[in-house]
Write a protein that holds these residues in place. Sequence first.
Motif, short mmCIF file in Angstrom:
data_model
loop_
_atom_site.label_atom_id
_atom_site.label_comp_id
_atom_site.label_asym_id
_atom_site.label_seq_id
_atom_site.Cartn_x
_atom_site.Cartn_y
_atom_site.Cartn_z
N GLU A 41 -12.73 1.80 6.08
CA GLU A 41 -13.16 0.40 6.08
C GLU A 41 -12.98 -0.30 7.42
OE1 GLU A 41 -11.84 -1.86 2.66
OE2 GLU A 41 -11.40 0.01 1.57
N TRP A 75 0.84 -1.20 0.00
CA TRP A 75 0.00 0.00 0.00
C TRP A 75 0.87 1.25 0.00
CZ3 TRP A 75 -5.39 0.51 0.24
CH2 TRP A 75 -6.12 -0.67 0.44
N SER A 102 -6.92 -9.33 4.86
CA SER A 102 -8.01 -9.58 3.92
C SER A 102 -8.00 -8.67 2.70
CB SER A 102 -9.37 -9.43 4.61
OG SER A 102 -9.53 -8.10 5.09
N ARG A 103 -7.30 -7.53 2.78
CA ARG A 103 -7.36 -6.53 1.71
C ARG A 103 -5.97 -6.33 1.10
NH1 ARG A 103 -8.74 -3.48 -0.84
NH2 ARG A 103 -9.64 -1.51 -0.16
N LYS A 104 -5.90 -6.40 -0.17
CA LYS A 104 -4.65 -6.10 -0.90
C LYS A 104 -4.70 -4.68 -1.44
CE LYS A 104 -3.22 -10.27 -0.16
NZ LYS A 104 -2.17 -10.50 0.86
N PHE A 163 -7.75 -6.20 8.58
CA PHE A 163 -7.80 -5.50 7.30
C PHE A 163 -6.63 -5.90 6.41
CE2 PHE A 163 -6.40 -2.03 4.62
CZ PHE A 163 -7.57 -1.68 3.95
N ALA A 221 -7.95 4.00 3.81
CA ALA A 221 -8.71 2.74 3.82
C ALA A 221 -8.93 2.24 5.24
CB ALA A 221 -7.99 1.69 2.98
#
Length: 392
Positions: A346, A334, A389-391, A386, A342
């Motif tokens: 999120e 990131w 689970s999130r790229k 987070f 994010a």
Amino acid sequence: MLRIVDAFGRIGEENAFAVLARATALAAEGRDIINLGIGQPDFPTPPHIVEAAVKALRDGHHGYTPATGILPLREGVAADIHRRLGVSVSPDEVLIVPGGKVTMFMAILMFGEPGAEILYPDPGFPIYRSMIEFTGATPVPVPIREENGFAFSAEETLSLITPRTRLLILNSPANPTGGVTPKAEIDRLVAGLADHPDVAVMSDEIYGQMTYDGESHVSLLAYPEIRDRLILLDGWSKTYAMTGWRMGFSVWPKPLYEAARKLAVNSYSCVNAAAQWAGLAALTGPQDCVGEMVAEFDRRRKVVVEGLNKLPNVSCATPKGAFYAFPNVSRTGWKAKALASALLEEAGVAVIGGPDFGVHGEGFIRLSYANSTGNILKALERMGAFLASRKA
């Protein structure tokens, strides 16, 4: 068509307040937001300080004071500096100001103009660069590197000085990194400044009473060879949990003090009278409240560092001062500001992207551990979920 001067097109912001506003808006919508973004102690101002302000109001301290601050408070600042640092300062060198930023504003206004260069720490407090650009001077970033423990390098700093350099800004303990520069490095810097007698120094020591792991704060006031060009920035906001009181002080060399006084007269007249008496009570009253807050920050610091180093592709150097951690997130894939955004939108965790503190802040985010241990643990759990689970 109204037209303001071009300088306002160069002025920046402190993005922590924008993040705070967004976090507040999300909370108003019913979202559960944990704010690790704002640099503000989560403790109330100690009661004896509050009572001193109440008493001042009841005693009729409702009017103007001298622009430099009431004499008992300037004497109190001088006595406190001697008690903490072993340095003698005259009350006639002390200026009481409405918060720490005013000292930055004054110092940079005095030395910033087109053609001049001002050195400042990067990553560092964003108002340094903002005010430098406002004056038309050239901002010259002094890299603050993770491999140095987020201490500034005397050699690198001195190498950036040119004949156009007018002011050098230093900050230790540091925001946003939590770095503390050791005495040996400061000794080398001061020795090297002997070759640059026309460069003024502004030392931002607002976190000077917040150090850990046996580190001791080294004040630039302790170096008599630069006292005739040193501006000290300090105050009550962090040490005594008084951010909203807008109470700061600065120590000026005699050649600059009168100019600072005139700026005070032309801008804010004087600091709130009752708040000044509260500031005196903070300095002369019991100091156990300071030690208790720092001890609690230390406990939280350990929780934050341990938790961050367990997150996927995150590493965090142990901060030695202030109440910030500055973890390296470059291996997550990131960009720092995108990750910070994010996490807020999120995951419900407010942090600040490193680039908001300068060009060398990419790859890092800032977390303030001026929040409860329970909230910090919950935030770390959300961040871990987070990132897993999130790229990017």
